[in-house]
Write a protein that holds these residues in place. Structure first.
Motif, PDB file in Angstrom:
ATOM      1  N   ALA A 249       0.865  -1.180   0.000  1.00 15.91           N
ATOM      2  CA  ALA A 249       0.000   0.000   0.000  1.00 15.91           C
ATOM      3  C   ALA A 249       0.901   1.230   0.000  1.00 15.91           C
ATOM      4  O   ALA A 249       1.597   1.497   0.974  1.00 15.91           O
ATOM      5  CB  ALA A 249      -0.905  -0.001   1.225  1.00 15.91           C
ATOM      6  N   ILE A 250       0.906   1.970  -1.112  1.00 12.75           N
ATOM      7  CA  ILE A 250       1.823   3.110  -1.214  1.00 12.75           C
ATOM      8  C   ILE A 250       1.177   4.418  -0.769  1.00 12.75           C
ATOM      9  O   ILE A 250       1.865   5.410  -0.566  1.00 12.75           O
ATOM     10  CB  ILE A 250       2.385   3.251  -2.644  1.00 12.75           C
ATOM     11  N   ASN A 251      -0.150   4.427  -0.638  1.00  7.46           N
ATOM     12  CA  ASN A 251      -0.840   5.536   0.015  1.00  7.46           C
ATOM     13  C   ASN A 251      -2.192   5.011   0.473  1.00  7.46           C
ATOM     14  O   ASN A 251      -2.464   3.813   0.368  1.00  7.46           O
ATOM     15  CB  ASN A 251      -0.964   6.766  -0.903  1.00  7.46           C
ATOM     16  N   THR A 252      -3.044   5.872   0.999  1.00  5.51           N
ATOM     17  CA  THR A 252      -4.285   5.399   1.614  1.00  5.51           C
ATOM     18  C   THR A 252      -5.339   4.961   0.604  1.00  5.51           C
ATOM     19  O   THR A 252      -6.413   4.516   1.005  1.00  5.51           O
ATOM     20  CB  THR A 252      -4.888   6.500   2.507  1.00  5.51           C
ATOM     21  N   LYS A 253      -5.046   5.030  -0.676  1.00 10.20           N
ATOM     22  CA  LYS A 253      -6.014   4.599  -1.684  1.00 10.20           C
ATOM     23  C   LYS A 253      -5.403   3.739  -2.785  1.00 10.20           C
ATOM     24  O   LYS A 253      -6.104   3.359  -3.717  1.00 10.20           O
ATOM     25  CB  LYS A 253      -6.689   5.826  -2.329  1.00 10.20           C
ATOM     26  N   THR A 254      -4.107   3.444  -2.691  1.00 19.21           N
ATOM     27  CA  THR A 254      -3.464   2.774  -3.816  1.00 19.21           C
ATOM     28  C   THR A 254      -2.617   1.595  -3.363  1.00 19.21           C
ATOM     29  O   THR A 254      -1.741   1.732  -2.503  1.00 19.21           O
ATOM     30  CB  THR A 254      -2.564   3.749  -4.604  1.00 19.21           C
ATOM     31  N   TRP A 255      -2.876   0.427  -3.973  1.00 16.91           N
ATOM     32  CA  TRP A 255      -2.042  -0.760  -3.801  1.00 16.91           C
ATOM     33  C   TRP A 255      -1.123  -0.878  -5.007  1.00 16.91           C
ATOM     34  O   TRP A 255      -1.579  -0.816  -6.150  1.00 16.91           O
ATOM     35  CB  TRP A 255      -2.908  -2.014  -3.720  1.00 16.91           C
ATOM     36  N   ALA A 256       0.165  -1.057  -4.761  1.00 18.49           N
ATOM     37  CA  ALA A 256       1.137  -1.228  -5.843  1.00 18.49           C
ATOM     38  C   ALA A 256       1.544  -2.693  -5.926  1.00 18.49           C
ATOM     39  O   ALA A 256       1.909  -3.303  -4.922  1.00 18.49           O
ATOM     40  CB  ALA A 256       2.368  -0.359  -5.598  1.00 18.49           C
ATOM     41  N   PHE A 257       1.459  -3.250  -7.131  1.00 18.84           N
ATOM     42  CA  PHE A 257       1.886  -4.624  -7.383  1.00 18.84           C
ATOM     43  C   PHE A 257       3.157  -4.562  -8.228  1.00 18.84           C
ATOM     44  O   PHE A 257       3.137  -4.062  -9.351  1.00 18.84           O
ATOM     45  CB  PHE A 257       0.799  -5.391  -8.137  1.00 18.84           C
ATOM     46  N   THR A 258       4.261  -5.083  -7.704  1.00 17.80           N
ATOM     47  CA  THR A 258       5.543  -5.026  -8.410  1.00 17.80           C
ATOM     48  C   THR A 258       6.171  -6.418  -8.438  1.00 17.80           C
ATOM     49  O   THR A 258       5.646  -7.367  -7.859  1.00 17.80           O
ATOM     50  CB  THR A 258       6.505  -4.043  -7.722  1.00 17.80           C
ATOM     51  N   ASN A 259       7.315  -6.534  -9.103  1.00 15.70           N
ATOM     52  CA  ASN A 259       8.031  -7.819  -9.200  1.00 15.70           C
ATOM     53  C   ASN A 259       7.113  -8.926  -9.706  1.00 15.70           C
ATOM     54  O   ASN A 259       7.022  -9.997  -9.121  1.00 15.70           O
ATOM     55  CB  ASN A 259       8.613  -8.248  -7.849  1.00 15.70           C
ATOM     56  N   ARG A 260       6.434  -8.656 -10.800  1.00 14.49           N
ATOM     57  CA  ARG A 260       5.520  -9.663 -11.330  1.00 14.49           C
ATOM     58  C   ARG A 260       6.256 -10.983 -11.565  1.00 14.49           C
ATOM     59  O   ARG A 260       7.342 -11.017 -12.124  1.00 14.49           O
ATOM     60  CB  ARG A 260       4.905  -9.176 -12.643  1.00 14.49           C
ATOM     61  N   ASP A 261       5.636 -12.086 -11.119  1.00 18.07           N
ATOM     62  CA  ASP A 261       6.198 -13.430 -11.242  1.00 18.07           C
ATOM     63  C   ASP A 261       7.462 -13.622 -10.426  1.00 18.07           C
ATOM     64  O   ASP A 261       8.273 -14.492 -10.729  1.00 18.07           O
ATOM     65  CB  ASP A 261       6.464 -13.805 -12.705  1.00 18.07           C
ATOM     66  N   CYS A 262       7.653 -12.799  -9.377  1.00 16.92           N
ATOM     67  CA  CYS A 262       8.693 -13.172  -8.420  1.00 16.92           C
ATOM     68  C   CYS A 262       8.211 -14.442  -7.719  1.00 16.92           C
ATOM     69  O   CYS A 262       7.041 -14.792  -7.779  1.00 16.92           O
ATOM     70  CB  CYS A 262       8.962 -12.047  -7.423  1.00 16.92           C
ATOM     71  N   TYR A 263       9.111 -15.161  -7.067  1.00 18.56           N
ATOM     72  CA  TYR A 263       8.712 -16.468  -6.559  1.00 18.56           C
ATOM     73  C   TYR A 263       9.135 -16.678  -5.110  1.00 18.56           C
ATOM     74  O   TYR A 263      10.053 -16.050  -4.597  1.00 18.56           O
ATOM     75  CB  TYR A 263       9.283 -17.597  -7.427  1.00 18.56           C
ATOM     76  N   VAL A 264       8.414 -17.585  -4.466  1.00 17.74           N
ATOM     77  CA  VAL A 264       8.763 -18.062  -3.132  1.00 17.74           C
ATOM     78  C   VAL A 264       8.807 -19.579  -3.211  1.00 17.74           C
ATOM     79  O   VAL A 264       7.911 -20.205  -3.766  1.00 17.74           O
ATOM     80  CB  VAL A 264       7.727 -17.623  -2.080  1.00 17.74           C
ATOM     81  N   GLN A 265       9.856 -20.171  -2.664  1.00 13.90           N
ATOM     82  CA  GLN A 265      10.012 -21.620  -2.723  1.00 13.90           C
ATOM     83  C   GLN A 265      10.388 -22.144  -1.350  1.00 13.90           C
ATOM     84  O   GLN A 265      11.104 -21.486  -0.596  1.00 13.90           O
ATOM     85  CB  GLN A 265      11.098 -22.006  -3.732  1.00 13.90           C
ATOM     86  N   ASN A 266       9.883 -23.324  -1.005  1.00 12.52           N
ATOM     87  CA  ASN A 266      10.261 -23.977   0.237  1.00 12.52           C
ATOM     88  C   ASN A 266      11.086 -25.215  -0.102  1.00 12.52           C
ATOM     89  O   ASN A 266      10.538 -26.296  -0.314  1.00 12.52           O
ATOM     90  CB  ASN A 266       9.024 -24.372   1.049  1.00 12.52           C
ATOM     91  N   PRO A 267      12.408 -25.090  -0.183  1.00  8.50           N
ATOM     92  CA  PRO A 267      13.241 -26.209  -0.633  1.00  8.50           C
ATOM     93  C   PRO A 267      13.422 -27.290   0.410  1.00  8.50           C
ATOM     94  O   PRO A 267      13.998 -28.333   0.123  1.00  8.50           O
ATOM     95  CB  PRO A 267      14.580 -25.525  -0.942  1.00  8.50           C
ATOM     96  N   THR A 268      12.950 -27.072   1.644  1.00 12.43           N
ATOM     97  CA  THR A 268      13.137 -28.081   2.688  1.00 12.43           C
ATOM     98  C   THR A 268      12.086 -29.169   2.613  1.00 12.43           C
ATOM     99  O   THR A 268      12.164 -30.158   3.333  1.00 12.43           O
ATOM    100  CB  THR A 268      13.073 -27.426   4.079  1.00 12.43           C
ATOM    101  N   GLN A 269      11.071 -28.993   1.778  1.00 10.77           N
ATOM    102  CA  GLN A 269       9.999 -29.982   1.711  1.00 10.77           C
ATOM    103  C   GLN A 269      10.111 -30.812   0.444  1.00 10.77           C
ATOM    104  O   GLN A 269      10.651 -30.389  -0.541  1.00 10.77           O
ATOM    105  CB  GLN A 269       8.642 -29.279   1.751  1.00 10.77           C
TER     106      GLN A 269
END
Length: 269
Positions: A249-269
């Motif tokens: 949330a970059i201000n009280t009315k706007t959500w910013a979506f960045t890093n499209r297709d960035c990833y999170v991985q859990n390699p321990t499983q």
């Protein structure tokens, strides 16, 4: 006093396809080093740093302190090692994880299961500077439906202002959910009901080059698809990798979506 000068001659081969071989006349990559009797096994010494992700006209990045190089199967990039349960992410968020336990049955349709704004607020309150919000199922599920939908309501912008986070989906601790062939899990976010006129934007790579509305689903400009877990591999696969956006949330009315297709991985499983 005698001065003995020793000259070392390094012989290398450049193939017709501009591949360089050291210790081989048949390189298999752009740079191929082979152990011979005259070298120590193809080791490389680099003084200064390694840059990744550059182009012919721009320098690559040296990464940030504490980051490591990780391959996604095609290219390599700098990633941050998560501090909780072994998560790894290249999203621009701190190395902390908050969990929301959910029950998402196979084939859940529109709005059958929602992660509430209150649940998201509680999770993000535990992340001082933002981080990873992991939606974790209570039991192992094999998703075989063509479409399983999970809807998440965002917190109020004023509650999480300038706190970046990424949303991921995981199985129980130490286990993996499974995704069948030709099956899709669609993760949707929507603005808080108290902020119906909130704007949701995807920003350009440098945050200022362009501003466009992100892909909406459905086409009513109210719900926004942040991830599709889509399996077309031909077999059932464990769910380990999540492609998403960094959300802030970059201000009280706007959500910013960045890093499209960035990833999170859990390699321990």
């Amino acid at each position: 006093m005698k001065h003995i000068l020793t000259f070392f001659i390094m012989v290398f081969f450049i193939s017709g396809s501009a591949q360089v071989g050291i210790g081989t006349v048949d390189p298999k990559s752009d740079l191929h080093i082979v152990k011979t009797a005259d070298n120590d096994g193809g080791s490389i010494q680099i003084d200064g740093g390694i840059r990744l992700g550059g182009t012919e006209t721009t320098q690559g990045s040296k990464g940030k302190a504490g980051q490591v190089i990780m391959s996604n199967g095609t290219t390599a990039g700098w990633v941050t090692l998560g501090k909780a349960e072994g998560y790894i992410t290249n999203c621009d968020v701190p190395n902390k994880v908050a969990f929301i336990d959910i029950n998402l049955p196979n084939g859940s349709p529109w709005n059958e299961y929602n992660v509430s704004s209150a649940q998201m607020t509680t999770a993000l309150n535990s992340l001082t500077d933002g981080g990873i919000v992991a939606l974790r199922t209570n039991s192992i599920v094999t998703y075989t439906s063509g479409h399983t939908r999970l809807t998440i309501t965002l917190p109020k912008t004023t509650d999480v202002l300038n706190k970046p986070f990424v949303i991921t989906f995981d199985g129980p601790s130490g286990s993996n959910n499974l995704l069948g062939h030709n099956s899709i899990i669609r993760i949707i976010v929507k603005p808080n009901a108290n902020e119906p006129n909130s704007l949701i934007y995807e920003l350009g790579g440098n945050f200022i080059s362009r501003t466009i509305t992100i892909e909406s689903y459905p086409s009513n400009n109210e719900d926004y698809k942040v991830s599709d877990l889509d399996n077309d591999s031909g077999s059932t696969q464990p769910i380990l990798l999540f492609n998403s956006y960094t959300i802030k949330a970059i201000n009280t009315k706007t959500w910013a979506f960045t890093n499209r297709d960035c990833y999170v991985q859990n390699p321990t499983q």
